[in-house]
Scaffold this motif. Structure first.
Motif, PDB file in Angstrom:
ATOM      1  N   ALA A 145      80.285  -6.324  22.956  1.00  0.00           N
ATOM      2  CA  ALA A 145      79.073  -5.627  22.452  1.00  0.00           C
ATOM      3  C   ALA A 145      78.856  -5.772  20.807  1.00  0.00           C
ATOM      4  O   ALA A 145      79.871  -6.100  20.162  1.00  0.00           O
ATOM      5  CB  ALA A 145      79.111  -3.959  22.731  1.00  0.00           C
ATOM      6  N   PRO A 146      77.449  -5.927  20.541  1.00  0.00           N
ATOM      7  CA  PRO A 146      77.182  -5.988  19.010  1.00  0.00           C
ATOM      8  C   PRO A 146      78.086  -4.889  18.473  1.00  0.00           C
ATOM      9  O   PRO A 146      78.073  -3.744  18.860  1.00  0.00           O
ATOM     10  CB  PRO A 146      75.869  -5.931  19.082  1.00  0.00           C
ATOM     11  N   THR A 155      79.989  -0.418  19.160  1.00  0.00           N
ATOM     12  CA  THR A 155      81.522  -0.327  19.205  1.00  0.00           C
ATOM     13  C   THR A 155      82.118   0.875  18.336  1.00  0.00           C
ATOM     14  O   THR A 155      81.398   1.287  17.321  1.00  0.00           O
ATOM     15  CB  THR A 155      82.350  -1.745  18.895  1.00  0.00           C
ATOM     16  N   ASN A 156      82.900   1.428  18.736  1.00  0.00           N
ATOM     17  CA  ASN A 156      83.964   2.424  17.842  1.00  0.00           C
ATOM     18  C   ASN A 156      84.343   2.185  16.823  1.00  0.00           C
ATOM     19  O   ASN A 156      84.815   2.947  15.930  1.00  0.00           O
ATOM     20  CB  ASN A 156      84.409   3.462  18.890  1.00  0.00           C
ATOM     21  N   THR A 202      85.773  -0.238  21.905  1.00  0.00           N
ATOM     22  CA  THR A 202      85.023   0.416  23.119  1.00  0.00           C
ATOM     23  C   THR A 202      83.536   0.696  23.046  1.00  0.00           C
ATOM     24  O   THR A 202      83.276   1.082  21.603  1.00  0.00           O
ATOM     25  CB  THR A 202      85.723   1.437  23.860  1.00  0.00           C
ATOM     26  N   LEU A 203      82.762   0.904  23.790  1.00  0.00           N
ATOM     27  CA  LEU A 203      81.622   1.184  23.557  1.00  0.00           C
ATOM     28  C   LEU A 203      81.264   2.772  23.315  1.00  0.00           C
ATOM     29  O   LEU A 203      82.336   3.578  23.676  1.00  0.00           O
ATOM     30  CB  LEU A 203      80.567   1.170  24.954  1.00  0.00           C
ATOM     31  N   SER A 226      77.941  -9.312  33.797  1.00  0.00           N
ATOM     32  CA  SER A 226      79.451  -9.002  33.651  1.00  0.00           C
ATOM     33  C   SER A 226      79.393  -8.444  32.219  1.00  0.00           C
ATOM     34  O   SER A 226      79.805  -9.121  31.164  1.00  0.00           O
ATOM     35  CB  SER A 226      80.282  -9.952  33.802  1.00  0.00           C
ATOM     36  N   PRO A 227      79.077  -7.137  31.973  1.00  0.00           N
ATOM     37  CA  PRO A 227      78.998  -6.479  30.772  1.00  0.00           C
ATOM     38  C   PRO A 227      80.577  -5.916  30.476  1.00  0.00           C
ATOM     39  O   PRO A 227      81.328  -5.802  31.039  1.00  0.00           O
ATOM     40  CB  PRO A 227      78.188  -5.067  30.952  1.00  0.00           C
ATOM     41  N   MET A 228      80.614  -5.816  28.991  1.00  0.00           N
ATOM     42  CA  MET A 228      81.924  -5.269  28.265  1.00  0.00           C
ATOM     43  C   MET A 228      82.126  -3.737  28.779  1.00  0.00           C
ATOM     44  O   MET A 228      80.965  -2.981  28.845  1.00  0.00           O
ATOM     45  CB  MET A 228      81.597  -5.350  26.849  1.00  0.00           C
ATOM     46  N   LYS A 229      83.279  -3.509  29.085  1.00  0.00           N
ATOM     47  CA  LYS A 229      83.601  -2.084  29.538  1.00  0.00           C
ATOM     48  C   LYS A 229      83.498  -1.264  28.278  1.00  0.00           C
ATOM     49  O   LYS A 229      83.985  -1.501  27.129  1.00  0.00           O
ATOM     50  CB  LYS A 229      85.042  -1.982  30.406  1.00  0.00           C
TER      51      LYS A 229
END
Length: 81
Positions: A33-34, A38-39, A47-48, A78-81
């Motif tokens: 993800a951009p 993200t954390n 991670t998101l 297929s998204p990032m988890k």
């Protein structure tokens, strides 16, 4: 948001060619993800952020919608988890 769809010239070339040649299944695969979602504020290893998941979903929808306007039918995501 504002997206630079020309940043990966080779990738967009092959995507457009796949669509032009009638490839029946095109999967949008998200490696990361951009950074704003993200954390760890980086594009790998994080991670998101739970609160940013709706915005991340909108980002993916924006990308799919853009490519649809370009004649590219993305059939799977297929998204990032």
């Amino acid at each position: 948001g504002h997206y630079n769809f020309s940043a990966d010239e080779a990738g967009t070339f092959f995507l457009r060619e796949a669509a032009r040649h009638g490839v029946p299944i095109i999967t949008l695969f998200v490696n990361s993800a951009p950074t704003t979602f993200t954390n760890n504020s980086q594009n790998c290893g994080g991670t998101l952020i739970d609160e940013r998941i709706p915005a991340y979903g909108q980002y993916i929808a924006d990308v799919v919608s853009y490519w649809a306007t370009q004649g590219v039918n993305i059939t799977h995501v297929s998204p990032m988890k």
